[in-house]
Design a protein around this motif. Structure first.
Motif, PDB file in Angstrom:
ATOM      1  N   VAL A  64      32.732  58.240 -33.822  1.00  0.00           N
ATOM      2  CA  VAL A  64      33.409  57.914 -35.113  1.00  0.00           C
ATOM      3  C   VAL A  64      34.407  58.749 -35.594  1.00  0.00           C
ATOM      4  O   VAL A  64      33.441  60.175 -35.669  1.00  0.00           O
ATOM      5  CB  VAL A  64      33.917  57.267 -36.967  1.00  0.00           C
ATOM      6  N   ASP A  65      35.749  59.312 -35.290  1.00  0.00           N
ATOM      7  CA  ASP A  65      36.832  60.292 -35.220  1.00  0.00           C
ATOM      8  C   ASP A  65      37.105  60.257 -36.985  1.00  0.00           C
ATOM      9  O   ASP A  65      37.966  58.725 -36.648  1.00  0.00           O
ATOM     10  CB  ASP A  65      37.001  60.899 -34.798  1.00  0.00           C
ATOM     11  N   LEU A  66      37.572  60.734 -37.563  1.00  0.00           N
ATOM     12  CA  LEU A  66      38.402  60.741 -38.832  1.00  0.00           C
ATOM     13  C   LEU A  66      39.201  61.677 -38.894  1.00  0.00           C
ATOM     14  O   LEU A  66      38.404  63.051 -39.036  1.00  0.00           O
ATOM     15  CB  LEU A  66      37.833  60.014 -40.148  1.00  0.00           C
ATOM     16  N   TRP A  67      40.571  61.845 -38.734  1.00  0.00           N
ATOM     17  CA  TRP A  67      41.365  62.960 -39.129  1.00  0.00           C
ATOM     18  C   TRP A  67      42.004  62.168 -40.480  1.00  0.00           C
ATOM     19  O   TRP A  67      42.622  61.326 -41.014  1.00  0.00           O
ATOM     20  CB  TRP A  67      42.458  63.125 -38.243  1.00  0.00           C
ATOM     21  N   PHE A  68      41.749  63.589 -42.287  1.00  0.00           N
ATOM     22  CA  PHE A  68      42.643  63.670 -43.023  1.00  0.00           C
ATOM     23  C   PHE A  68      42.615  64.686 -43.371  1.00  0.00           C
ATOM     24  O   PHE A  68      42.783  65.649 -43.205  1.00  0.00           O
ATOM     25  CB  PHE A  68      41.401  62.949 -43.740  1.00  0.00           C
ATOM     26  N   ALA A 127      32.909  57.512 -42.110  1.00  0.00           N
ATOM     27  CA  ALA A 127      32.727  59.479 -41.562  1.00  0.00           C
ATOM     28  C   ALA A 127      32.812  60.045 -42.767  1.00  0.00           C
ATOM     29  O   ALA A 127      32.272  61.194 -42.374  1.00  0.00           O
ATOM     30  CB  ALA A 127      34.377  58.903 -40.755  1.00  0.00           C
ATOM     31  N   PHE A 135      44.481  58.999 -45.418  1.00  0.00           N
ATOM     32  CA  PHE A 135      44.026  59.126 -44.470  1.00  0.00           C
ATOM     33  C   PHE A 135      45.025  59.590 -42.976  1.00  0.00           C
ATOM     34  O   PHE A 135      46.428  58.765 -42.993  1.00  0.00           O
ATOM     35  CB  PHE A 135      43.605  57.820 -43.482  1.00  0.00           C
ATOM     36  N   ARG A 154      44.487  59.248 -39.470  1.00  0.00           N
ATOM     37  CA  ARG A 154      44.005  59.162 -37.992  1.00  0.00           C
ATOM     38  C   ARG A 154      42.440  58.706 -37.994  1.00  0.00           C
ATOM     39  O   ARG A 154      41.750  58.886 -38.332  1.00  0.00           O
ATOM     40  CB  ARG A 154      44.816  59.739 -37.078  1.00  0.00           C
ATOM     41  N   ILE A 155      42.296  57.381 -37.225  1.00  0.00           N
ATOM     42  CA  ILE A 155      40.922  56.966 -36.827  1.00  0.00           C
ATOM     43  C   ILE A 155      40.148  56.440 -35.685  1.00  0.00           C
ATOM     44  O   ILE A 155      41.573  55.921 -35.396  1.00  0.00           O
ATOM     45  CB  ILE A 155      40.202  55.933 -38.470  1.00  0.00           C
ATOM     46  N   HIS A 206      38.776  67.439 -39.867  1.00  0.00           N
ATOM     47  CA  HIS A 206      38.572  66.334 -38.849  1.00  0.00           C
ATOM     48  C   HIS A 206      36.834  66.126 -38.739  1.00  0.00           C
ATOM     49  O   HIS A 206      36.284  67.248 -38.735  1.00  0.00           O
ATOM     50  CB  HIS A 206      38.850  67.160 -37.135  1.00  0.00           C
ATOM     51  N   CYS A 264      36.664  54.610 -41.656  1.00  0.00           N
ATOM     52  CA  CYS A 264      36.941  55.657 -42.636  1.00  0.00           C
ATOM     53  C   CYS A 264      35.257  55.970 -43.413  1.00  0.00           C
ATOM     54  O   CYS A 264      35.686  57.178 -43.956  1.00  0.00           O
ATOM     55  CB  CYS A 264      38.084  55.145 -43.175  1.00  0.00           C
TER      56      CYS A 264
END
Length: 895
Positions: A70-74, A46, A3, A5-6, A82, A43
């Motif tokens: 909810v936004d999750l960058w992984f 998302a 992960f 960023r959340i 994204h 997380c």
């Protein structure tokens, strides 16, 4: 996979949050109930949507809000992605409004497409990902306390073997279903064979030909009688035509009589109605006179010069406008009064809030001073603890003075002794095997010697090689027994030396642990001393702020009283203006009553004119009816003169003869038709039976093909059921062996040098812990902290097995531990830190620990602090640049 960023908006307790996550160990720190686990839920949501959580979409949106994001960058396999999900309220339900996955090559829209893409990319569905990566809060003892059967089910689910059992059960159910259908089809096939045989024994085609011949004979008779009946019908029709003409004339005469009576009645009723209208005209004219008198009377009550609708409307409009202006003026006064009262209430509430905030600040100041006192006491205790640990470390190093090895060389000595023990055990095994063989030869020779003859060939055994070699074999047995005893003694000596050497290794590791702990504690002592002074300064500032708030509260209450007095004056003005508007409304009501009388007079005048016109129209209508009455009386005389009685009598005789013949021939034809219908029915029945026989033969062939197909399908489902069962058993055994190896590697790091040697996990998922002396223990016999570490070791081993079993070269998913120290004392927490370090060394790039325990802070590369505002019940999250600040401040730092 990791992960990056959340970002949250209106998700559970978070109104707005944004958190970046890096490689290494991240500790999410905060009080219980502050919202730490909700970050993990975001997380998982998302990635996989609500099916990754034990909650519905309604549970995810912050209370009182209608939308959440909810936004999750992984990063996965070196590529960045994204994920964006947005929830929105629609009626009484929460629904997914947006779901998007953006990657370097493509963008996926829609919850299903995104979920399928994530599952395919990570090679895990939601359940597998959460079970692999997430060690949940409160589940640390779940695997230990379970029965072997329950543990087998839980581990199979974690290792995703439960799906194979589900497939096996489905295949078994399919096999049973095929067996039921096959039995049913076999029974139906036997029944069809019996029916076909019964039909074939009857001569259906011969019966059909005989019935068709009889039907042709009946058809010829029916044709002859129908021709004669047609001639009789023509005679009957001619006679009836004459009689009908005569009857039509009689009916027309009767109709004319009725119409003449109706016209005479209508003329009389219309004249009566004209008389009634004349009476109503008199009454309506009298009502007009009455209304004129009332209008004159009401006109004197007004200020008008004449009673016309236009003048009344103009005056009503003027008075209504003035009344509306007075009401608007009164409403404005009331609104102003309400606003002044609201201002007074707001000022009073604001003053109360200032007083409450002043009280809270004093209470917080008292709490901070108490915390400072407590922290000072803890500071003294930790300084004493540092001194104790330094003394213990010096004592451990000094204890090596009388030992055969120096401090730091104990591990090497243990390895040397274990190699020597392995050689001794190997020699003992070889000697034991040789001894067993020698003893068998001696026993065989003695048995033959006692019997005197060979039991197979009957020859004497004296002089045979077995008997002659008996003395040598006995001597060999004695030598081997002596060697075996010597080897056993040497083995016991090695085992005792290993036990002593392992105790030395424990001392070395304990000394190293103390050194690490001293480094951390020393820093904590320095930081805690600075924190005590800072806490006391914060308490002083809070007391100053409380005094300032009290002064402002007094000023605000004075302003509130002034606004209340102004509101009372304005409300009295509103009452006076409203009374003036009511007086104007009474004048408007009098004018309205006059207008109603004027309208009624106009309506009555219109009614009089309408009645006069109606009476004239009725007079014209009666004139028309009298003309038609004369015409119908003339037509009645003409019809009475045109009747021919002799022609009518002859027609009646012809009709009677024709009807008699038709009745007789009808009975004959009815009998013939019944016979023909019976023959046709029998023919149809036989044809139906022939068709049914052909249908039975076709069904029999089709059913036989289905039975053959079901036989093949049954064999296939049986093989499929066995395959899934064998595959699950094979995978379970392979996973058990690998899991046992990984569990021992992990547990050896935590307890391998204490009282425990290793762990055994058998094929039935029975777990056994072995002490150094060989004593077997069930996991539930361990202490609370030891059970927690044992279970964490087991979950970490399962994580390794699941992650390393994923196809491809993608890195392991993040390892997430939720409140892992719930059942651990301070001594075991340090071993949990060792376990985390070990997982990092095995290649886990990202470890996230959710905890309220300060002692885990020292193991963190990054520290994230979570707080919840008790007033708004909303959580906030922030990164802490220096993780040790939270460790030394404890719960007070999260206030």
């Amino acid at each position: 996979m990791r992960f990056d960023r959340i970002r949250l908006r209106n998700f559970k307790p978070y109104a707005d949050a944004d958190l970046s996550l890096d490689d290494g160990v991240t500790v999410i720190h905060g009080l219980n109930g502050s919202g730490k686990s909700s970050l993990l839920d975001a997380c998982f949501f998302a990635l996989y949507g609500a099916r990754a959580l034990d909650e519905t979409l309604d549970d995810l949106v912050t209370t009182g809000e209608d939308e959440a994001e909810v936004d999750l960058w992984f990063t996965h396999d070196g590529t960045s992605y994204h994920l964006h999900r947005r929830l929105r309220r629609s009626g009484e339900r929460i629904q997914t409004a947006d779901c998007t996955l953006e990657g370097p090559d493509a963008t996926y829209d829609g919850a299903r497409d995104v979920r399928d893409r994530i599952a395919g990319m990570l090679r895990m569905d939601a359940e597998a990902f959460v079970n692999c990566a997430y060690v949940r809060q409160g589940e640390v003892n779940k695997l230990i306390n379970a029965t072997p059967k329950q543990r087998q089910t839980m581990l199979d689910d974690l290792l995703q073997l439960g799906t194979l059992e589900e497939y096996r059960e489905r295949a078994g159910q399919a096999r049973l279903g095929v067996e039921d259908v096959r039995s049913e089809k076999r029974g139906a096939l036997d029944q069809l064979d019996g029916e076909i045989e019964a039909y074939e024994e009857r001569d259906l085609h011969g019966t059909l030909n005989a019935l068709r011949s009889q039907r042709r004979e009946v058809d010829e008779q029916v044709e002859r009688y129908e021709s004669q009946r047609e001639r009789a019908r023509e005679t009957l029709d001619t006679a009836r035509s004459v009689l009908d003409e005569h009857e039509d004339r009689r009916e027309e005469l009767a109709t004319l009589d009725d119409e003449i009576d109706d016209l005479e009645t209508a003329v009389r009723e219309t004249e009566r109605e004209r008389e009634e209208i004349r009476e109503r005209l008199r009454e309506e004219r009298e009502r007009i006179d009455e209304l004129d008198d009332e209008i004159d009377d009401r006109l004197t009550e007004t200020e008008l010069a004449e009673a016309t609708p236009e003048a009344v409307d103009d005056r009503v409009e003027t008075l209504s406008t003035r009344a509306d202006e007075r009401r608007e003026e009164a409403a404005e006064h009331r609104t102003e009064a309400t606003a002044l009262e609201t201002q007074a209430e707001n000022l009073a509430s604001k003053a109360d809030d200032m007083t409450s905030r002043a009280t809270e600040k004093r209470e917080r100041a008292d709490g901070l001073e108490a915390e400072a006192d407590t922290a000072a006491e803890e500071l003294d205790e930790r300084r004493e603890r540092v001194a104790e640990l330094e003394a213990e470390a010096d004592e451990l190093r000094a204890s090596f003075a009388d030992e055969p090895v120096d401090f730091g060389a104990a591990t090497e000595r243990v390895e040397q002794l274990r190699e020597r023990l392995a050689d001794v055990r190997k020699r003992r095994q070889e000697i034991a095997a040789a001894l067993e063989s020698a003893r068998r030869r001696v026993d065989e020779a003695e048995r033959l010697r006692e019997e005197g003859k060979c039991p197979e060939c009957g020859q004497p055994v004296e002089g045979s090689p077995h008997v002659e070699r008996l003395a040598d074999d006995r001597e060999r047995v004695a030598e081997l027994e002596t060697e075996l005893a010597a080897v056993d003694a040497e083995r016991e000596e090695c085992e005792a030396a290993i036990e002593d050497a392992e105790a030395l290794v424990d001392r070395e590791e304990r000394a190293e642990t103390i050194d690490d702990r001293l480094s951390t504690l020393s820093q904590l002592v320095d930081d805690r001393a600075a924190t005590v002074e800072e806490t006391r300064e914060r308490a002083s500032r809070l007391r100053e702020e409380a005094a300032e708030l009290d002064e402002r509260a007094a000023e605000t209450r004075d302003a509130a009283e002034t606004q209340r007095e102004r509101a009372e004056t304005v409300r009295e003005q509103a009452t006076e203006t409203a009374e003036a508007a009511d007086a104007l409304d009474e004048r408007v009501e009098r004018l309205t009553a006059l207008h109603r009388r004027l309208d009624e007079r106009a309506e009555t005048t219109t009614t009089v004119e309408r009645l006069r016109e109606r009476r004239e129209r009725l007079a014209d209508l009666n004139d028309e009816r009298n003309d038609r009455l004369r015409e119908k009386r003339d037509r009645r005389r003409e019809l009475a003169e045109a009747v021919d009685e002799e022609r009518v009598a002859e027609a009646r005789e012809n009709a009677q003869r024709a009807e008699t013949y038709l009745e007789q021939v009808g009975q004959t034809l009815e009998e013939l038709n019944e016979r023909r219908d019976d023959l046709q029915s029998r023919i149809g029945s036989v044809e139906g039976e022939i068709d049914h026989l052909e249908s039975l033969r076709e069904r029999r062939d089709d059913l036989a093909s289905k039975v053959d197909a079901l036989e093949s399908l049954h064999d296939e489902t049986e093989r499929l059921e066995a395959m899934y069962g064998d595959l699950r058993a094979d995978l379970r055994q392979r996973n058990v062996e690998t899991l046992e190896l990984m569990l021992n590697e992990t547990f050896d790091l935590v307890y391998g040098n204490d009282a425990y040697s290793h762990i055994r996990l058998d094929g039935e998922y029975e777990l056994t812990v072995f002490q150094k002396d060989g004593t077997e223990l069930a996991p539930d016999q361990l202490s609370g902290g030891e059970r927690a570490l044992f279970n964490l070791s087991l979950r970490c081993a399962i994580y390794r097995l699941l992650a390393e079993g994923i196809d491809g070269a993608a890195p392991m998913p993040p390892l997430i531990l939720d409140e892992p120290t719930v059942f651990l004392d301070s001594g075991h927490v340090s071993r949990l830190v060792d376990l985390v370090d070990e997982m990092r060394s095995l290649g886990v790039r990202q470890i996230v620990i959710v905890s309220h325990d300060d002692e885990l802070v020292g193991a963190a590369d990054d520290l994230v602090r979570v707080e919840k505002d008790p007033t708004s019940n909303r959580s906030t999250v922030e990164r802490v640049d220096d993780p040790t600040l939270t460790a030394v401040s404890g719960g007070a730092g999260l206030d």
